[in-house]
Structure formats: structure tokens, C-alpha cells
Scaffold this motif. Structure first.
Motif, mmCIF file in Angstrom:
data_model
loop_
_atom_site.group_PDB
_atom_site.id
_atom_site.type_symbol
_atom_site.label_atom_id
_atom_site.label_comp_id
_atom_site.label_asym_id
_atom_site.label_seq_id
_atom_site.Cartn_x
_atom_site.Cartn_y
_atom_site.Cartn_z
ATOM 1 N N ASN A 123 2.104 -0.476 -8.858
ATOM 2 C CA ASN A 123 1.356 -0.978 -9.549
ATOM 3 C C ASN A 123 -0.146 -1.726 -8.823
ATOM 4 O OD1 ASN A 123 -0.375 -1.172 -11.615
ATOM 5 N ND2 ASN A 123 0.485 -2.498 -12.568
ATOM 6 N N THR A 124 -0.027 -1.006 -7.764
ATOM 7 C CA THR A 124 -0.941 -1.985 -6.684
ATOM 8 C C THR A 124 -2.362 -1.300 -6.381
ATOM 9 O OG1 THR A 124 -0.710 0.528 -5.658
ATOM 10 C CG2 THR A 124 0.789 -2.097 -4.800
ATOM 11 N N HIS A 125 -3.074 -3.197 -6.884
ATOM 12 C CA HIS A 125 -4.634 -3.075 -6.309
ATOM 13 C C HIS A 125 -5.331 -3.234 -5.328
ATOM 14 C CE1 HIS A 125 -4.950 -1.652 -10.615
ATOM 15 N NE2 HIS A 125 -3.498 -2.564 -10.531
ATOM 16 N N THR A 126 -6.290 -2.893 -4.897
ATOM 17 C CA THR A 126 -6.788 -3.584 -3.627
ATOM 18 C C THR A 126 -7.372 -5.263 -4.206
ATOM 19 O OG1 THR A 126 -9.186 -3.135 -3.779
ATOM 20 C CG2 THR A 126 -7.309 -1.773 -2.385
ATOM 21 N N THR B 272 -3.471 -6.789 -0.764
ATOM 22 C CA THR B 272 -3.498 -5.053 -1.379
ATOM 23 C C THR B 272 -2.578 -6.510 -2.048
ATOM 24 O OG1 THR B 272 -3.621 -3.361 -0.335
ATOM 25 C CG2 THR B 272 -1.714 -3.619 -2.462
ATOM 26 N N HIS C 234 1.148 -1.858 -0.174
ATOM 27 C CA HIS C 234 -0.148 -0.130 0.009
ATOM 28 C C HIS C 234 1.154 1.649 0.067
ATOM 29 C CE1 HIS C 234 -2.917 2.624 1.155
ATOM 30 N NE2 HIS C 234 -1.867 3.352 1.559
ATOM 31 N N ASP D 158 -10.577 -5.686 -4.266
ATOM 32 C CA ASP D 158 -11.177 -5.406 -5.095
ATOM 33 C C ASP D 158 -10.925 -5.742 -6.057
ATOM 34 O OD1 ASP D 158 -13.416 -6.639 -2.057
ATOM 35 O OD2 ASP D 158 -11.431 -4.352 -1.372
ATOM 36 N N GLU D 159 -10.699 -5.357 -6.652
ATOM 37 C CA GLU D 159 -10.581 -4.303 -7.862
ATOM 38 C C GLU D 159 -9.287 -5.254 -8.296
ATOM 39 O OE1 GLU D 159 -9.015 0.192 -6.368
ATOM 40 O OE2 GLU D 159 -7.478 -1.559 -6.781
ATOM 41 N N VAL D 160 -8.860 -6.572 -8.284
ATOM 42 C CA VAL D 160 -8.318 -7.658 -9.365
ATOM 43 C C VAL D 160 -8.980 -8.387 -10.318
ATOM 44 C CG1 VAL D 160 -7.473 -9.920 -9.121
ATOM 45 C CG2 VAL D 160 -6.729 -8.244 -7.686
ATOM 46 N N GLY D 161 -10.658 -8.505 -10.267
ATOM 47 C CA GLY D 161 -11.447 -8.814 -10.939
ATOM 48 C C GLY D 161 -10.389 -11.043 -11.629
ATOM 49 N N ARG E 263 -7.231 -2.950 2.676
ATOM 50 C CA ARG E 263 -7.628 -4.080 2.049
ATOM 51 C C ARG E 263 -6.753 -5.160 1.469
ATOM 52 N NH1 ARG E 263 -11.742 -7.307 2.569
ATOM 53 N NH2 ARG E 263 -12.200 -7.292 0.732
#
Length: 430
Positions: A292-295, A283, A181, A297-300, A281
Motif C-alpha cells: 500500500n505504497t505512496h510517494t 516511498t 516501490h 508527495d502523496e502522503v498529506g 521518490r
């Protein structure tokens, strides 16, 4: 104007009352580290110095862990070269097959590094020991050679970023999620040549393994070092891992084998960042940068081919426990390769006694001897063309773990274990 925690440690090591950011100093070293890739280069550089032997056989650690157990003739030669140098110079801290571990998990476990130390290592993730309240940083092999010979190193005193951790993290949120994060927030050069100094009430909720993970990846934000304050958990860890030699000296002299430094209240920081741990959340860092981070919930829907749980970042006992907790009684997704690597022999043994190894094998994973192996594309998990891997390692650059078209997704042991069960990047379930 006061000093930061790092600046105080460096001032003491340089024999100065005060240092300032940007100042060049010569500091005494408490430990110099090299491995089977960087060590042979450093030893060759020693030939350029008009000095025989090493500065202190008790303050040098040589750990062949990157391509060990030997994967080919060249790695066998490197390890032999390191072994012969260690034996010729009676270096006390030489650890290989049977005693070895991944260096940045092994040294704290052995009590070789401690609070207040100044440590350099010919490996970028030497910053791990900041979790113990030490100043530790990675250097090139030439600087490591000078350290081995003379026990000193030049430093430019770093300025600092103050990172205030507040709140209590939710279940499954670990040190890996926290540092990803932060890197995602400031970027891979956001702390360039600066000390990342962690503070705040949230630290009390972090285990030592969490702190090792966070300090380990300070370099992924460009940091010169990462460092935590010394609290009760730190002292408990230091005491339980104190070497027999240090303990005897402590008992005989009463002088603690560590030094606790605290930042001054008026210490100057380039930047102050506050992170509310309760809001984090799980990560994941997508290819091809740790920033280049995503939680989660955003991964898909991202299908994967391999999972690696291990490395100097996340191969400790707590990481094994979390992964085993999620995988217990379940099976690895069909067609998925899952590789688990306890970071030291002791962690391997403790995991065996706790039943974690059986859990991994029953689930369909394999368990390796301690090695850096797949993290740097060495062996034990090389990726083929277009393959995807969820890994608890620290870097996901192009070609880092194999083919240049492969993709690495950095995540915590919890996310990695959950993904192993589904065959795609997944959140751990309660």
C-alpha cells in the motif's frame, strides 16, 4: 534453455548439471539458522529424528535476537533452551547478549554466509543474504530441524522474475524506497514462490546495505528469494568480512571460500520489470500492507506518535549514518518517541565512534541494544490503541507492533529521521 542465477546455485548444491523450474531437488546446505522463537521449536522437532547430534557444528547459527535481552520468563526460558543446546553440541555460531546482533545483519557481518551458499533459516527474512549472491530462504521450524540434523533440504526449484534496475537514484533514495516501490507495483503476492533476480546498471549505484535491504524484503512480495549479481562491491564486502578460519583456508589452499554464479543469457523468466531509479521518490507503505505504497508527495498531513529506526531491514551502519545526518543539531518533535536500534554490537560501536549515538541522544531519541524487539510487537516500542508509528521495519500488518487499532507506516531511515523532527510523515530536506 539456460538457468537463472538461483537455479545454477541450486543445481550445484544438488549435484546436478541442470535444474528446471518446478523440479523437486534435495540440496546440501551451507548454513542453517534459527532464533529464540523458532529455534526451541526446531530443537524439539529434532527428538523425532532417529539421529543424535548435528550435521556440522560449524554450519549452524543460533541467534537469540527477537526477545533478547530477555523480556520475560518465557523468553528467558527460550534463550536458555537454545543456549544449552548450542553448548551441548559445541555449535560454533551461537551469539547472545554481548556478542549478539539481529541475525540477518549479524551473519553477513561475521562472514558466516557468502556468495554461492545455500542457506535456510527459520525466519522469513533469511532471504537477506541474496545481496551476497547466495540462495537463502526462510523455512518452518520442522525443515530447520531436518537441516540441523542432516544438512539437507528439499526445494521446489523456483521460476524467476527479472528486475532490471537502471539509472542513478537521487539523494535520499535508498534500497528501502526501491523495494517498497517494487512491492507496490507487483503486490504482496506478485513474486509468489519465485526468485526475484536483480540486474541492470543501476545496481552499481547501490551500496551493500541497500542490497541487503532490498533482498530482505523480497519475501514481502511473496518471493522465494531475492538475489543480486556478485560484483566488485560484493567481493570487497566478502573479503573485508571473511572469517579468520576461511581466510586461513584460502591462504593455505588458494581456493576461494565463495562461488560466483551468473544467469545464462538464455535464462527463462516469468516476467521482466524495469525500474528507473532516477525517477523514484521517497516511498512510504501505508497500513496495513507493504504494497500500500505512496510517494512522499502523496502522503498529506499524517501526525505520528513514534518512530523506530532499526531492524534486520534498516539497522545497519549506513542507516545510522543517514538518520544521524538528518537529525544532527536538531530536536525530536515534542511528545514524539524515537527509538534507534543499531542491528549489531559492531554497528553500535561504529556508530558510537562516529558520533551518531550522541547525535541521537542529543536530539531526544533513545538508543537500544541490538534486538528485533518492536518490529514484531515484542517489546521496546509497543504501540497503544490508535497510535501511529513510522518504522524502518519490514511489515505493517494489523497489530504487528502492538494494538490492533495502531498504524504502522514503513519508510526509509531518511524519511523516518525527517519525520522524527516534525512529528508527522515528512520528506528529508537537503
Amino acid at each position: 534453455m539456460g538457468m537463472t542465477m538461483t537455479q545454477k546455485i541450486l543445481a550445484q548444491a544438488a549435484g546436478l548439471d541442470k535444474v528446471e523450474a518446478g523440479q523437486l531437488i534435495m540440496a546440501d546446505l551451507d548454513m542453517v539458522l534459527a532464533n529464540d522463537i523458532t529455534g526451541p521449536v526446531a530443537i524439539q522437532e529434532l527428538a523425532r529424528f532417529d539421529k543424535k547430534g548435528v550435521f556440522d557444528k560449524d554450519k549452524i547459527a543460533l541467534v537469540p535476537d527477537h526477545f533478547s535481552p530477555n523480556k520475560d520468563i518465557q523468553s528467558a526460558h527460550n534463550c536458555k533452551y537454545l543456549r544449552e543446546f548450542a553448548h551441548a553440541n559445541d555449535i560454533r555460531h551461537f551469539y547472545e547478549v554481548g556478542q549478539m546482533g539481529i541475525e540477518h545483519a549479524l551473519l553477513p557481518e561475521k562472514g558466516i554466509v557468502t556468495a554461492g551458499d545455500v542457506v535456510i533459516g527459520a525466519d522469513s527474512h533469511t532471504c537477506t543474504y541474496g545481496a551476497l549472491g547466495a540462495f537463502s530462504t526462510g523455512v518452518g521450524s520442522t525443515d530447520a530441524a531436518a537441516g540441523i540434523a542432516f544438512g539437507k533440504a528439499w526445494f521446489k526449484v523456483p521460476s524467476a522474475i527479472k528486475i532490471v534496475l537502471t539509472g542513478k537514484p537521487a539523494k535520499w533514495i535508498s534500497g528501502k524506497d526501491i523495494i517498497l516501490h517494487i512491492i507496490g507495483t507487483i503486490g504482496v503476492d506478485g513474486a509468489l514462490y519465485r526468485s526475484m533476480e536483480f540486474t541492470g546498471d543501476g545496481i552499481s549505484y547501490l551500496s551493500m546495505d541497500d542490497r541487503f535491504t532490498i533482498a530482505n524484503m523480497a519475501i514481502e512480495a511473496g518471493g522465494k528469494n531475492g538475489i543480486f549479481p556478485v560484483d566488485g562491491k560484493t567481493l570487497e564486502y566478502i573479503d573485508s568480512h571473511m572469517s579468520e578460519k576461511a581466510r586461513k583456508e584460502y591462504e593455505n589452499t588458494g581456493a576461494a571460500p565463495y562461488k560466483v554464479f551468473e544467469a545464462d543469457e538464455d535464462a527463462v523468466y516469468d516476467q521482466v520489470i524495469t525500474v528507473d531509479l532516477s525517477r523514484l521518490r521517497p516511498t512510504v507503505a501505508f497500513p496495513h500492507l507493504p504494497s500500500n505504497t505512496h510517494t512522499i508527495d502523496e502522503v498529506g498531513d499524517i501526525k505520528i506518535d513514534q518512530v523506530v529506526i532499526g531492524s534486520c531491514t534498516n539497522g545497519r551502519l549506513e542507516d545510522m549514518r543517514i538518520a544521524a545526518q538528518i537529525m544532527k543539531g536538531r530536536k525530536v518533535a515534542p511528545g514524539l518517541r524515537v527509538i534507534v536500534i543499531p542491528a549489531t554490537q559492531q554497528i553500535y560501536l561504529d556508530s558510537l565512534e562516529a558520533g551518531y549515538i550522541k547525535t541521537f541522544i542529543d536530539a531526544g531519541a533513545i538508543v537500544s541494544t541490538p534486538t528485533c524487539g518492536p518490529c514484531l510487537g515484542g517489546y521496546m516500542g509497543i504501540l497503544a490503541e490508535n497510535e501511529r508509528c513510522v518504522s524502518t521495519t519490514n511489515r505493517n500488518f494489523v497489530g504487528r507492533m502492538g494494538h490492533v487499532s495502531s498504524e504502522i507506516y514503513l519508510a526509509s531511515p531518511a524519511v523516518a529521521a525527517a519525520s522524527a523532527l516534525t512529528g508527522k510523515i515528512s520528506a528529508p530536506q537537503d
